[in-house]
Design an enzyme around this catalytic site. Structure first.
Site, short mmCIF file in Angstrom:
data_model
loop_
_atom_site.label_atom_id
_atom_site.label_comp_id
_atom_site.label_asym_id
_atom_site.label_seq_id
_atom_site.Cartn_x
_atom_site.Cartn_y
_atom_site.Cartn_z
N LEU A 1 0.87 -1.34 0.00
CA LEU A 1 -0.02 0.11 0.02
C LEU A 1 0.92 1.10 0.06
O LEU A 1 1.85 1.30 1.03
CB LEU A 1 -0.84 -0.03 1.21
CG LEU A 1 -1.90 -1.07 1.46
CD1 LEU A 1 -2.65 -0.85 2.80
CD2 LEU A 1 -2.58 -1.38 0.48
N LYS A 2 0.64 2.12 -1.01
CA LYS A 2 1.25 3.45 -0.88
C LYS A 2 0.75 4.09 0.26
O LYS A 2 -0.70 4.09 0.20
CB LYS A 2 0.90 4.06 -2.25
CG LYS A 2 1.91 3.76 -3.33
CD LYS A 2 3.30 3.98 -3.50
CE LYS A 2 3.95 3.59 -4.60
NZ LYS A 2 5.36 3.64 -4.40
N ASP B 1 14.46 2.36 -0.75
CA ASP B 1 14.20 2.21 -2.43
C ASP B 1 14.87 3.39 -2.57
O ASP B 1 16.09 3.26 -2.93
CB ASP B 1 12.65 2.29 -2.45
CG ASP B 1 12.31 2.47 -4.11
OD1 ASP B 1 13.29 2.71 -4.87
OD2 ASP B 1 11.30 2.69 -4.21
N LYS C 1 16.05 -2.13 -7.69
CA LYS C 1 15.55 -1.49 -8.67
C LYS C 1 16.51 -1.25 -9.76
O LYS C 1 16.98 -0.08 -9.40
CB LYS C 1 14.51 -0.16 -8.39
CG LYS C 1 13.47 0.05 -9.12
CD LYS C 1 12.91 1.44 -8.61
CE LYS C 1 11.55 1.12 -7.88
NZ LYS C 1 11.07 2.32 -7.06
N ASN D 1 7.49 6.52 -0.11
CA ASN D 1 8.04 7.46 -1.09
C ASN D 1 8.66 8.82 -0.43
O ASN D 1 8.37 9.73 -0.84
CB ASN D 1 7.15 7.66 -2.15
CG ASN D 1 6.97 6.58 -3.08
OD1 ASN D 1 6.11 5.84 -3.24
ND2 ASN D 1 8.31 6.38 -3.65
N GLU E 1 8.84 0.81 3.38
CA GLU E 1 9.67 1.24 2.38
C GLU E 1 9.80 2.62 2.47
O GLU E 1 8.95 3.49 2.47
CB GLU E 1 8.98 0.66 1.19
CG GLU E 1 10.08 0.78 -0.24
CD GLU E 1 9.35 0.58 -1.44
OE1 GLU E 1 8.39 -0.42 -1.47
OE2 GLU E 1 9.71 0.86 -2.55
N ASP F 1 4.54 1.60 1.37
CA ASP F 1 5.74 2.25 0.77
C ASP F 1 5.36 3.96 0.88
O ASP F 1 4.28 4.37 0.36
CB ASP F 1 5.89 2.07 -0.76
CG ASP F 1 7.08 2.58 -1.46
OD1 ASP F 1 7.63 3.44 -0.68
OD2 ASP F 1 7.26 2.45 -2.64
O1 SMG Z 1 5.70 -1.21 -11.23
O2 SMG Z 1 4.18 -1.91 -10.03
C1 SMG Z 1 5.18 -1.14 -10.31
C2 SMG Z 1 4.89 0.23 -9.32
C3 SMG Z 1 5.78 -0.08 -8.13
O3 SMG Z 1 5.31 1.25 -6.28
C4 SMG Z 1 5.94 1.23 -7.23
N1 SMG Z 1 7.07 1.71 -7.46
O4 SMG Z 1 8.52 3.92 -5.05
O5 SMG Z 1 8.38 1.78 -5.18
C5 SMG Z 1 8.21 3.03 -5.80
C6 SMG Z 1 7.19 3.15 -6.98
C7 SMG Z 1 7.93 4.08 -7.90
C8 SMG Z 1 6.92 4.66 -8.95
S1 SMG Z 1 5.73 5.37 -8.87
C9 SMG Z 1 4.96 5.99 -10.09
MG MG Z 2 9.31 2.73 -3.47
#
Ligand code: SMG
Ligand code: MG
Length: 368
Positions: free
Chosen positions: A162-163, A238, A262, A190, A213, A188
């Site tokens: 979940l974001k 990340d 990544k 961010n 994350e 996550d």
């Molecule tokens: O590719 O399924 C995917 C997206 C995974 O959440 C995801 N990526 O911070 O990990 C992260 C984000 C970065 C991209 S957000 C547009």
């Molecule tokens: Mg991330």
């Protein structure tokens, strides 16, 4: 190999649903594809940079610019080019990891297609399919989130991410736990929090998350170490991990106990593999992150996710989680897994008609 020409192709890929994070909402992916033509054949790389420099400092127009002005000309001067030579040659240019990853991937794809070897075999894949998670964006309401999560669980995803952001954290996590029981769950942020939010983030502890994350800023490694002493949920980094060196520092400082690998963020698959190996040596599990890739980028990510230390499900979802029509034959979930491609190189190629349909521009980089 000798680089003969490089095509920078932009495509517009509408997402099946808007994807909201703490730094913005993606509705259409503006993707830069790099096609390297060499004397041994061609290869493809996908640049993960987003339209705006908000996930990291990189953005897609900037990536195209640095490739055209600096990176491709430097590589064109190398007489026997292979993927290992790419990183060495581009080392004098600081940053621009996503641009570097895209061209390194294109060169590696060309090299492996010529040799008849798959990405998985080259990287050291240990399995022929990988368990998949799904990253779920911030929603307007908890009922909308529960609907989305329910749909992904029905589709077979083995882990939910979940974001989160301030104001959308404890309640959505609690709601998902209450509705879906002991599903594998992580969050996550961010970089949306400050170290002063430690006590608030500790309120996530009772929900037995796999990890949290990147709660703090990219450069706040000490802050993450302090946070890790306050919250019980494991910290995963990340954005902060841009190389094997930064990974080693973060682990030594106690800033994380899990790493999101990544490839785009670290300059490519060779550095990504180094990070996975370094983490293994420290007993730190890793998983493969994602950047809403098309089938081209996904193919390489799935190959990487098949390496031994990738013990947690990655953000390697099926094509239809992102796009109604992918530019490659779609990656399909089977029993919560994606199959690792076995054909030469990436093992998938763009479907010419589909590619033309979504192309918005094509630029040939002149090689002198
Ligand atoms: O590719 O399924 C995917 C997206 C995974 O959440 C995801 N990526 O911070 O990990 C992260 C984000 C970065 C991209 S957000 C547009
Ligand atoms: Mg991330």
């Amino acid at each position: 190999m000798k680089l003969e020409s490089v095509e920078l192709r932009r495509i517009a890929m509408p997402l099946v649903a808007p994807f909201r994070t703490s730094f913005g909402t993606e509705t259409t992916r503006d993707v830069l594809l790099v096609r390297a033509r060499t004397d041994a054949g061609e290869g493809w790389g996908e640049c993960a940079a987003l339209a705006e420099p908000k996930y990291s400092a990189e953005y897609v127009d900037g990536a195209a610019d640095v490739l055209r002005r600096y990176l491709v000309p430097a590589l064109a001067a190398v007489p026997d080019l292979d993927a290992h030579a790419v990183g060495r040659t581009l080392a004098p240019f600081t940053g621009h990891f996503m641009a570097k990853a895209a061209i390194e991937t294109a060169v590696l794809d060309a090299q492996l297609r010529a040799a008849g070897q798959s990405f998985g075999s080259f990287l050291g894949a240990a399995v022929d399919r990988v368990p998949c998670g799904v990253s779920v964006g911030i929603m307007d309401s908890v009922p909308a989130l529960l609907d989305a999560v329910g749909g992904y669980l029905d589709a077979g995803y083995l882990r939910i991410k979940l974001k989160i952001e301030p104001g959308w954290d404890v309640e959505p996590v609690r709601a998902v736990r209450e509705r879906f029981g002991d599903v594998a769950l992580q969050v996550d942020a961010n970089t949306a929090y400050a170290v002063s939010d430690a006590r608030h983030l500790a309120r996530l502890d009772p929900f037995d998350l796999l990890l949290i994350e990147q709660p703090l800023a990219e450069d706040d490694v000490l802050g993450h170490a302090e946070l890790a002493r306050t919250v019980r949920t494991p910290i995963c980094l990340d954005e902060s991990i841009t190389s094997a060196r930064t990974a080693a520092a973060a682990i030594s400082l106690g800033a994380c106990s899990i790493v999101n690998v990544k490839p785009a963020r670290v300059g490519g698959y060779l550095e990504a593999r180094r990070i996975a190996e370094l983490c293994a040596a420290h007993g730190v599990p890793v998983w493969c992150g994602g950047m809403l890739e098309t089938g081209l980028g996904r193919a390489a990510n799935v190959a990487l996710a098949a390496l031994p230390n990738f013990t947690l499900p990655g953000d390697t979802s099926a094509s239809n989680r992102y796009y109604a029509t992918d530019i490659t034959p779609p990656f399909e979930l089977a029993d919560g897994h994606l199959a690792v491609p076995t054909g030469p190189g990436l093992g998938v190629s763009p479907l010419p008609e589909m590619l033309e349909d979504v192309t918005t521009s094509v630029v040939e980089v002149p090689l002198r």
